[in-house]
Motif scaffolding. Sequence first.
Motif, short mmCIF file in Angstrom:
data_model
loop_
_atom_site.label_atom_id
_atom_site.label_comp_id
_atom_site.label_asym_id
_atom_site.label_seq_id
_atom_site.Cartn_x
_atom_site.Cartn_y
_atom_site.Cartn_z
N SER A 200 40.63 40.16 45.75
CA SER A 200 39.51 40.50 45.09
C SER A 200 39.82 41.91 44.43
O SER A 200 39.18 41.84 43.06
CB SER A 200 38.42 40.80 45.74
OG SER A 200 38.83 41.98 47.00
N VAL A 201 40.98 42.57 44.76
CA VAL A 201 41.06 43.77 44.01
C VAL A 201 41.95 43.51 42.76
O VAL A 201 41.69 43.77 41.46
CB VAL A 201 42.06 44.83 44.92
CG1 VAL A 201 42.69 45.84 43.91
CG2 VAL A 201 41.30 45.46 46.01
N PHE A 202 42.87 42.27 42.91
CA PHE A 202 43.56 41.82 41.67
C PHE A 202 42.46 41.20 40.72
O PHE A 202 42.55 41.51 39.35
CB PHE A 202 44.58 40.76 42.35
CG PHE A 202 45.06 39.86 41.01
CD1 PHE A 202 46.05 40.42 40.26
CD2 PHE A 202 44.61 38.81 40.65
CE1 PHE A 202 46.82 39.61 39.25
CE2 PHE A 202 45.28 37.97 39.62
CZ PHE A 202 46.28 38.45 39.10
N ALA A 203 41.63 40.51 41.27
CA ALA A 203 40.58 39.70 40.33
C ALA A 203 39.58 40.83 39.55
O ALA A 203 39.39 40.61 38.10
CB ALA A 203 39.56 38.81 41.20
N ARG A 204 39.30 41.75 40.14
CA ARG A 204 38.56 43.04 39.43
C ARG A 204 39.44 43.70 38.42
O ARG A 204 38.86 43.97 37.30
CB ARG A 204 37.98 44.05 40.53
CG ARG A 204 37.08 43.43 41.28
CD ARG A 204 36.36 44.83 41.95
NE ARG A 204 37.13 45.51 42.81
CZ ARG A 204 37.20 45.14 44.11
NH1 ARG A 204 36.58 43.98 44.71
NH2 ARG A 204 38.11 45.81 45.10
N LYS A 205 40.74 43.78 38.62
CA LYS A 205 41.61 44.52 37.52
C LYS A 205 41.70 43.65 36.27
O LYS A 205 42.00 44.23 35.32
CB LYS A 205 42.89 44.81 38.20
CG LYS A 205 43.12 46.02 39.19
CD LYS A 205 44.09 46.13 39.66
CE LYS A 205 44.20 47.45 40.77
NZ LYS A 205 45.62 47.73 41.20
N ILE A 206 41.69 42.55 36.61
CA ILE A 206 42.18 41.61 35.37
C ILE A 206 40.78 40.92 34.74
O ILE A 206 40.92 40.17 33.79
CB ILE A 206 43.03 40.28 35.90
CG1 ILE A 206 42.65 39.62 36.83
CG2 ILE A 206 44.42 41.09 36.05
CD1 ILE A 206 41.88 38.48 36.54
N ALA A 207 39.52 41.00 35.24
CA ALA A 207 38.47 40.56 34.87
C ALA A 207 37.85 41.15 33.57
O ALA A 207 38.27 42.25 33.19
CB ALA A 207 37.32 41.01 35.90
#
Length: 207
Positions: A200-207
């Motif tokens: 989820s941290v990765f997803a927020r960074k690239i969203a």
Amino acid sequence: MLHGLLKNEGLVINKKRTYRLYTEAGLQVRTKKRKKLVRPRIAMELPARLDERWSLDFVHDQLAGGRRFRVLNIVDDYSRECIGQIVDFSISGERVARYLSQLIEARGKPRSVVCDNGTEFTSKAMFFWSRDTGVKLNFIQPGKPTQNAFVESFNGKFRDSCLNQHWFRSLAEARDIIERWRQDYNNIRPHSSLGYQPPSVFARKIA
């Protein structure tokens, strides 16, 4: 049935003798071959963005009392997030389609979903869901789970660190523990393929 026909004609009396003669003669009941449903087989490519492709697969376990239950895992192949799970004794194609529609309302629509050839995924409910939503169903080749590698990898982690670590006394308890594990997996547990960031941290960074 064959024994009954021969017995009525007075040719045999003992069922075992009928069976012995049947096998010695090399006879075999003809079975009607089912027509195979032709489905597209598409080579897996890495997705380029969030919610481009989701992967689906089932995992089985049992309660402490012995009753078996199923878990449907749904993974976003780009972020490796487990975006949803269904935990129940029985999960139909209609249930899968309904749940996918709920995820679409919350996250947006993927271009495709990858799944095996299980009856839930090849059901009419999923066919109509795909047609109505415009989401393509990509079926892996039978006996080749590596074509669904992202969710298969998740399944291994899920079984090792959740299912194998608990005795579930009830379905409600299983749902609670599994959901808490999913939250930990998505938000806390570092993922090696994401630079050791939680999904989820990765997803927020690239969203």
